[in-house]
Write a protein that holds these residues in place. Structure first.
Motif, PDB file in Angstrom:
ATOM      1  N   ARG A  91       0.821  -1.220   0.000  1.00  0.00           N
ATOM      2  CA  ARG A  91       0.000   0.000   0.000  1.00  0.00           C
ATOM      3  C   ARG A  91       0.850   1.263   0.000  1.00  0.00           C
ATOM      4  O   ARG A  91       0.318   2.360  -0.142  1.00  0.00           O
ATOM      5  N   HIS A 161      -9.022  -3.534   2.340  1.00  0.00           N
ATOM      6  CA  HIS A 161      -9.406  -2.853   3.592  1.00  0.00           C
ATOM      7  C   HIS A 161     -10.391  -1.730   3.255  1.00  0.00           C
ATOM      8  O   HIS A 161     -10.124  -0.533   3.488  1.00  0.00           O
ATOM      9  N   ASP A 206     -13.753  -4.016  15.914  1.00  0.00           N
ATOM     10  CA  ASP A 206     -12.548  -4.477  15.209  1.00  0.00           C
ATOM     11  C   ASP A 206     -12.588  -6.005  15.263  1.00  0.00           C
ATOM     12  O   ASP A 206     -12.090  -6.627  16.191  1.00  0.00           O
ATOM     13  N   GLU A 263     -14.150  -5.476   5.107  1.00  0.00           N
ATOM     14  CA  GLU A 263     -12.963  -5.944   4.397  1.00  0.00           C
ATOM     15  C   GLU A 263     -13.123  -7.393   3.960  1.00  0.00           C
ATOM     16  O   GLU A 263     -13.727  -8.200   4.670  1.00  0.00           O
TER      17      GLU A 263
HETATM   18  O1  TA6 Z   1      -8.521  -4.137   9.608  1.00  0.00           O
HETATM   19  C1  TA6 Z   1      -8.722  -3.504  10.833  1.00  0.00           C
HETATM   20  C2  TA6 Z   1      -7.389  -3.003  11.347  1.00  0.00           C
HETATM   21  O2  TA6 Z   1      -6.454  -4.047  11.380  1.00  0.00           O
HETATM   22  C3  TA6 Z   1      -7.607  -2.346  12.719  1.00  0.00           C
HETATM   23  O3  TA6 Z   1      -7.061  -3.093  13.786  1.00  0.00           O
HETATM   24  C4  TA6 Z   1      -7.005  -0.961  12.558  1.00  0.00           C
HETATM   25  O4  TA6 Z   1      -5.759  -0.843  13.056  1.00  0.00           O
HETATM   26  C5  TA6 Z   1      -7.117  -0.756  11.060  1.00  0.00           C
HETATM   27  O5  TA6 Z   1      -6.888  -2.002  10.468  1.00  0.00           O
HETATM   28  C6  TA6 Z   1      -6.336   0.370  10.427  1.00  0.00           C
HETATM   29  O6  TA6 Z   1      -5.001   0.070  10.244  1.00  0.00           O
HETATM   30  P1  TA6 Z   1      -4.007   1.155   9.659  1.00  0.00           P
HETATM   31  O7  TA6 Z   1      -2.652   0.518   9.650  1.00  0.00           O
HETATM   32  O8  TA6 Z   1      -4.476   1.480   8.263  1.00  0.00           O
HETATM   33  O9  TA6 Z   1      -4.087   2.347  10.577  1.00  0.00           O
END
Ligand code: TA6
Length: 287
Positions: A91, A161, A206, A263
């Motif tokens: 990403r 995501h 979450d 997601e």
């Molecule tokens: O997919 C959910 C998650 O893993 C949460 O735990 C939260 O941390 C989110 O992703 C966002 O992650 P990022 O690294 O984009 O801030």
């Protein structure tokens, strides 16, 4: 009037932070925007519709940071399930634009990323990742394909995501997860089973659902988004709620009221990819 050819379906212009952005417009009027940085979809407007993705006003648009919102690609590691940075590294890498094609009333665009010196310093494996973005009418589909181009097998987890825009979080629910086993990260990592037919967002959510149904429904007061997945057995719901949202520097403090992440992931059982073999997964959003 002649139908547009593939040349008139897209433009590449400097986007925020001067990062290159491709704007895709299908013959039926459906539109999407995607940054080459992370092959990151940041906007989707179905034909005759309104913006359906959330994009943070506080997002950093920098080569060394992920974009906040849209559809981040998580590969080769979901979250902190390994020694790599959170959610892997693709990403924050520059992807190559390959082509745009017209398909009936819709349009698609393909992007690729191969392993680099920087990726091999983090993760030693040789790979080719391909992202296909397809829009048509009320649908957006993103497909991630991974090819093992090396001589050794490798294992990975991955996800889209996806940040879906919502207008009334308190009245928004996700359906079709009843009975599904999940990891509740917001409750400190305990396992549970969803008993409610409707999962709401009255606090931090979450949750990683294992072997989730292939179709989830995000139900808002005036609209429903159907979210389908193929090749991704797992699903994640995320909303940080007020306290955690305020602590995320690239979200505005009340942004948690503007999105729900639904997601599509392969998380519980990593994919083991033999040399020369290919895996792919698709998430489809239907407005
Ligand atoms: O997919 C959910 C998650 O893993 C949460 O735990 C939260 O941390 C989110 O992703 C966002 O992650 P990022 O690294 O984009 O801030």
């Amino acid at each position: 009037m002649n139908p547009p050819n593939s040349d008139s379906l897209f433009t590449i212009t400097p986007g925020a932070g001067d990062l290159p952005k491709l704007t895709l417009v299908a013959p039926d009027g459906a539109q999407a925007e995607i940054y080459l940085h992370g092959a990151h979809v940041t906007s989707w407007i179905p034909a005759g519709g309104q913006e359906r993705l959330f994009l943070s006003r506080a997002s950093r648009f920098r080569a060394d940071a992920p974009i906040r919102g849209g559809i981040p690609i998580v590969f080769p590691q979901f979250a902190m399930l390994g020694s790599l940075p959170q959610h892997g590294f693709v990403r924050v890498m520059p992807w190559e634009f390959v082509e745009v094609k017209k398909a009936g009333t819709g349009a698609s665009a393909i992007f690729r990323l191969r392993d680099t010196k920087e990726s091999r310093a983090l993760w030693a494996n040789a790979f080719l990742a391909e992202l296909t973005l397809a829009i048509d009418g009320n649908q957006l589909a993103v497909t991630l394909a991974i090819l093992n181009t090396g001589t050794e097998p490798f294992a990975f987890t991955a996800a889209f995501h996806t940040y879906l825009a919502v207008t009334d979080l308190a009245a928004t629910v996700v359906e079709t997860l009843t009975g599904v086993r999940y990891l509740d990260k917001a409750a400190g990592g305990i396992e549970n089973r969803q008993t409610s037919p409707q999962m709401g967002f009255s606090g931090e959510v979450d949750q990683v659902y294992f072997d989730a149904p292939a179709e989830l429904h995000l139900i808002e007061p005036n609209r429903t988004t159907r979210i389908r997945s193929e090749g991704f057995p797992d699903a994640v719901l995320w909303n940080p709620a007020a306290v955690k949202c305020a602590a995320v520097s690239d979200l505005v403090p009340d942004d948690y009221q503007r999105f729900v992440c639904v997601e599509a992931g392969v998380i519980g059982t990593p994919i083991n990819l033999a040399p020369g073999t290919r895996w792919q997964g698709t998430q489809t959003l239907l407005a």
